[in-house]
Design a protein around this motif. Structure first.
Motif, mmCIF file in Angstrom:
data_model
loop_
_atom_site.group_PDB
_atom_site.id
_atom_site.type_symbol
_atom_site.label_atom_id
_atom_site.label_comp_id
_atom_site.label_asym_id
_atom_site.label_seq_id
_atom_site.Cartn_x
_atom_site.Cartn_y
_atom_site.Cartn_z
ATOM 1 N N PHE A 358 0.844 -1.194 0.000
ATOM 2 C CA PHE A 358 0.000 0.000 0.000
ATOM 3 C C PHE A 358 0.886 1.254 0.000
ATOM 4 N N PHE A 359 0.600 2.175 -0.918
ATOM 5 C CA PHE A 359 1.196 3.509 -0.901
ATOM 6 C C PHE A 359 0.120 4.476 -0.411
ATOM 7 N N ILE A 360 0.307 5.004 0.792
ATOM 8 C CA ILE A 360 -0.670 5.926 1.381
ATOM 9 C C ILE A 360 -0.038 7.314 1.404
ATOM 10 N N THR A 361 -0.548 8.209 0.578
ATOM 11 C CA THR A 361 -0.011 9.572 0.515
ATOM 12 C C THR A 361 -1.149 10.501 0.112
ATOM 13 N N LYS A 362 -0.842 11.738 -0.166
ATOM 14 C CA LYS A 362 -1.892 12.702 -0.500
ATOM 15 C C LYS A 362 -1.578 13.343 -1.836
ATOM 16 N N ARG A 363 -2.498 13.194 -2.807
ATOM 17 C CA ARG A 363 -2.348 13.780 -4.137
ATOM 18 C C ARG A 363 -3.677 14.388 -4.570
ATOM 19 N N PRO A 364 -3.641 15.430 -5.412
ATOM 20 C CA PRO A 364 -4.902 15.994 -5.919
ATOM 21 C C PRO A 364 -5.645 14.966 -6.775
ATOM 22 N N PHE A 365 -6.919 14.743 -6.470
ATOM 23 C CA PHE A 365 -7.708 13.785 -7.250
ATOM 24 C C PHE A 365 -9.104 14.344 -7.498
ATOM 25 N N HIS A 366 -9.731 13.814 -8.549
ATOM 26 C CA HIS A 366 -11.103 14.225 -8.880
ATOM 27 C C HIS A 366 -12.118 13.466 -8.016
ATOM 28 N N SER A 367 -11.922 12.132 -7.916
ATOM 29 C CA SER A 367 -12.890 11.291 -7.212
ATOM 30 C C SER A 367 -12.274 9.918 -6.985
ATOM 31 N N ILE A 368 -12.944 9.105 -6.182
ATOM 32 C CA ILE A 368 -12.568 7.697 -6.078
ATOM 33 C C ILE A 368 -12.933 7.025 -7.393
ATOM 34 N N ASN A 369 -12.099 6.108 -7.837
ATOM 35 C CA ASN A 369 -12.369 5.368 -9.073
ATOM 36 C C ASN A 369 -13.720 4.659 -8.947
ATOM 37 N N PRO A 370 -14.685 4.938 -9.848
ATOM 38 C CA PRO A 370 -16.018 4.323 -9.747
ATOM 39 C C PRO A 370 -15.960 2.798 -9.755
ATOM 40 N N GLN A 371 -15.013 2.222 -10.507
ATOM 41 C CA GLN A 371 -14.873 0.764 -10.556
ATOM 42 C C GLN A 371 -14.522 0.210 -9.174
ATOM 43 N N VAL A 372 -13.631 0.926 -8.459
ATOM 44 C CA VAL A 372 -13.223 0.492 -7.120
ATOM 45 C C VAL A 372 -14.405 0.587 -6.156
ATOM 46 N N LEU A 373 -15.142 1.703 -6.238
ATOM 47 C CA LEU A 373 -16.306 1.884 -5.365
ATOM 48 C C LEU A 373 -17.378 0.840 -5.638
ATOM 49 N N GLN A 374 -17.647 0.593 -6.929
ATOM 50 C CA GLN A 374 -18.694 -0.360 -7.284
ATOM 51 C C GLN A 374 -18.322 -1.770 -6.827
ATOM 52 N N SER A 375 -17.051 -2.128 -6.993
ATOM 53 C CA SER A 375 -16.604 -3.456 -6.579
ATOM 54 C C SER A 375 -16.820 -3.651 -5.085
ATOM 55 N N ARG A 376 -16.506 -2.600 -4.308
ATOM 56 C CA ARG A 376 -16.703 -2.698 -2.852
ATOM 57 C C ARG A 376 -18.191 -2.849 -2.527
ATOM 58 N N ALA A 377 -19.026 -2.086 -3.233
ATOM 59 C CA ALA A 377 -20.469 -2.140 -2.976
ATOM 60 C C ALA A 377 -21.051 -3.507 -3.333
ATOM 61 N N ILE A 440 -4.376 2.030 -8.655
ATOM 62 C CA ILE A 440 -4.688 3.249 -7.899
ATOM 63 C C ILE A 440 -6.182 3.312 -7.629
ATOM 64 N N THR A 441 -6.546 3.779 -6.461
ATOM 65 C CA THR A 441 -7.940 3.768 -6.036
ATOM 66 C C THR A 441 -8.715 5.017 -6.449
ATOM 67 N N HIS A 442 -8.009 6.084 -6.873
ATOM 68 C CA HIS A 442 -8.648 7.358 -7.192
ATOM 69 C C HIS A 442 -8.286 7.809 -8.609
ATOM 70 N N ASN A 443 -9.061 8.739 -9.136
ATOM 71 C CA ASN A 443 -8.749 9.375 -10.409
ATOM 72 C C ASN A 443 -7.958 10.648 -10.141
ATOM 73 N N LEU A 444 -6.652 10.610 -10.433
ATOM 74 C CA LEU A 444 -5.782 11.741 -10.144
ATOM 75 C C LEU A 444 -6.031 12.897 -11.101
ATOM 76 N N VAL A 445 -5.747 14.100 -10.625
ATOM 77 C CA VAL A 445 -5.816 15.285 -11.483
ATOM 78 C C VAL A 445 -4.740 15.199 -12.572
ATOM 79 N N ASP A 446 -3.544 14.731 -12.193
ATOM 80 C CA ASP A 446 -2.439 14.627 -13.152
ATOM 81 C C ASP A 446 -1.955 13.184 -13.205
ATOM 82 N N ASP A 447 -2.767 12.330 -13.771
ATOM 83 C CA ASP A 447 -2.433 10.907 -13.853
ATOM 84 C C ASP A 447 -1.156 10.673 -14.656
ATOM 85 N N ALA A 448 -1.042 11.358 -15.790
ATOM 86 C CA ALA A 448 0.093 11.127 -16.693
ATOM 87 C C ALA A 448 1.411 11.615 -16.114
#
Length: 612
Positions: A358-377, A440-448
């Motif tokens: 696990f890499f736990i840090t803080k980066r600018p993101f738009h949202s949690i990846n919907p695929q990750v959220l849906q899988s958990r649900a 990655i669990t979130h959609n980053l602002v600067d993915d690339a």
């Protein structure tokens, strides 16, 4: 294990202590952990002769600050309350109360914005008297300068309240409060000044941008580099505070060199940082907590990976790193390289088991990846369906057992209604997929442009089924409100097996210490203050579950190979050996308790009282 206790220092009974920090009731950085965790030990030594001073920001303070009302203030008969009453009489917006943390210390908070009408004059004085530049259009700098002026006013009034032979010690943390020091010296306010830099501001910038920072340290032109990084005002304030204090301190032997070359003053003392170590009466207590929180991590891993493929959770190790996103400084680059090498070794070895990192840090993101959220649900829905089937089978099996005459187990399939069979099948069909689990669990602002993601893509470490090291990059803090983890960071740490923090630049480093405090083995480096402290003061530290990667005068490749070897040895431990190692870590944690480390601070205060 017998823990050596430092020689206690008699605390002057005639001294008052004010500790000044930007992070008092204001959680914005790592100094918050230092101040907050040290409070109980400081209160124990200083009692009502101790007070904290910080800026008042309503949004931050409201959750952890309880102000005294007028009646309580009137009943207080001490210099701190007297200074607050005087300031109020002069029209200042200042409040006093209790910080709602362990130790419940008294706190004075001053609104920095009330000094904004005088900013022009304050900034002009800083330039005229101390050559500290303060440009316009930088609101944080304006807040710092305003608070510095108000802190100076408070301490000047407090010094008048102090009746000899009482004396006053003021301890400033970092440049953000240290800006008050030059003015206090110029006005000859009778206060003994201690200043601590936890990391030189310029050092952090240089280390992030120079792979040979330590080799080039002696040749740095501090003024030119401060201008280059556009941090000249802050660096100038830091230097002025270092030179203006009676006692100048830093947090590790590593930062002593930094202070000499970047601030032009040799520190008078080194103040290592500690934590409040929670001791358990029986070892099985913290082992039970490890199992409890590991089960919570299991739930996340099942939701994240089992949608695509499964593996044996009982034979899976959870490793993690965390901290500010500084790819090079925090050693994320070295950690990733070692993980890629470990993955290859595991694939070639034939050893069973998986590693989830696990890499736990803080980066600018738009949202949690919907695929990750849906899988958990959907997994939660699978869980609910299984529990319903379990209840139905349990009730019917109990009836069948009571009525049975041949003692054979009935056909369990026949005990489940077609409705639940269909719901079970459809839920699983909607959940399972052939796509790879995301790294990655979130959609980053600067993915690339993200360094961690770019390494994983180049190394093809993207959670293939055949990868023995799986990656979860979580660019947000772990918290109970997170729909993915639903737990505190400290609980997450307890549930993991190993913390990895091979920093290149880390003046102290709380993350490995937090692991040790929770009985979790940790890897640090000899370029972190904590790692350096461990090497100097903890004999046989590897036996105690604290591993130090040698990075001084070593190439990146050599350090990566050493870290890979450490991880390789760790993954080969059996369950019994890991339990024994956690026991050793837990028993050594007391070494880093503030009760033992506070003595270093008290020595600095005693030294300050001896200087005029």
């Amino acid at each position: 294990m017998q823990v050596p206790v430092p020689t206690p220092v008699p605390i002057a009974p005639d001294a008052l202590l004010v500790e000044v920090a930007w992070e008092v009731c204001n959680q914005v950085g790592g100094i918050y952990t230092v101040i907050r965790s040290k409070v109980p030990a400081t209160v124990q030594g200083w009692d009502d002769r101790y007070c904290l001073l910080g800026p008042y920001f309503a949004n931050q303070a409201q959750g952890e600050f309880e102000p005294f009302d007028d009646q309580q203030m009137a009943a207080l008969d001490d210099p701190f309350a007297g200074a607050v009453r005087q300031m109020r009489q002069q029209g200042y917006d200042v409040c006093m109360g209790i910080w709602l943390v362990t130790g419940r210390p008294r706190v004075v908070l001053i609104n920095p914005f009330q000094a904004y009408p005088r900013l022009g004059q304050i900034k002009a004085d800083l330039w005229q008297h101390h050559h500290i530049p303060t440009p316009d259009h930088d609101d944080l700098l304006h807040q710092v300068v305003a608070f510095g002026e108000l802190a100076k006013t408070f301490l000047a009034i407090l010094a008048q309240e102090v009746v000899p032979p009482q004396r006053l010690v003021a301890h400033f943390h970092e440049w953000m409060t240290g800006v008050a020091i030059p003015g206090l010296r110029r006005d000859q306010v009778p206060v003994h000044l201690v200043f601590t830099t936890h990391a030189t501001l310029l050092g952090r910038y240089l280390a992030m941008n120079d792979p040979n920072f330590y080799d080039h340290l002696m040749q740095v032109d501090w003024n030119a580099e401060a201008r280059h990084f556009n941090i000249e005002p802050a660096v100038t304030m830091e230097r002025a505070a270092a030179h203006g204090s009676h006692v100048f301190t830093t947090v590790s032997e590593l930062t002593v060199r930094e202070c000499i070359y970047l601030l032009d003053r040799i520190p008078d003392a080194v103040l290592p940082n500690g934590l409040n170590i929670e001791r358990f009466v029986a070892l099985h207590e913290f082992q039970n907590l490890h199992q409890q929180y590991k089960t919570k991590i299991h739930e996340f891993v099942m939701a994240h990976f089992f949608q695509s493929y499964s593996f044996d959770l009982d034979n899976t190790l959870y490793l993690f790193t965390s901290g500010r996103y500084e790819y090079h400084n925090k050693g994320f680059d070295l950690t990733l390289e070692a993980l890629a090498r470990l993955n290859y070794r595991l694939q070639q070895s034939g050893l069973e088991g998986q590693v989830v990192m696990f890499f736990i840090t803080k980066r600018p993101f738009h949202s949690i990846n919907p695929q990750v959220l849906q899988s958990r649900a959907v997994l939660d829905e699978v869980h609910a369906t299984c529990e319903a089937i379990e209840r139905q089978v349990g009730e019917r099996l109990f009836y069948a057992a009571s009525a049975s005459t041949d003692y054979r187990l009935p056909d369990l399939d026949a005990l489940v209604d077609d409705y639940w069979k269909l719901r079970y099948r459809r839920t699983l069909q909607s959940w399972k997929t052939s796509t790879l689990p995301p790294v990655i669990t979130h959609n980053l602002v600067d993915d690339a442009g993200d360094d961690i993601l770019n390494f994983l893509r180049r190394a093809n470490l993207v959670n293939n089924k055949h990868d023995r090291v799986k990656i979860v990059y979580h660019p947000d803090f772990v918290s109970p409100t997170s729909p993915l983890f639903g737990m505190e960071y400290g609980q997450f740490v307890r549930g993991c097996h190993l913390g990895i923090f091979p920093s290149y630049y880390e003046p102290w480093g709380y993350t490995p210490l937090e692991c040790v405090a929770r009985g979790v083995p940790a890897i640090t480096s000899d370029l972190s203050g904590f790692g350096d402290y461990v090497m100097q003061t903890v004999p046989q530290h590897e036996d105690k579950g604290i591993f130090v990667v040698q990075r001084q005068e070593k190439s990146f490749d050599e350090a990566a190979e050493e870290l890979t070897d450490m991880l390789w040895q760790f993954v080969q431990l059996n369950r019994r050996e890991r339990i024994m190692q956690r026991n050793n870590v837990e028993s050594s944690a007391e070494l880093f308790d503030w009760k033992n480390l506070r003595v270093h601070y008290d020595r600095a205060y005693q030294l300050a009282l001896e200087r005029q």
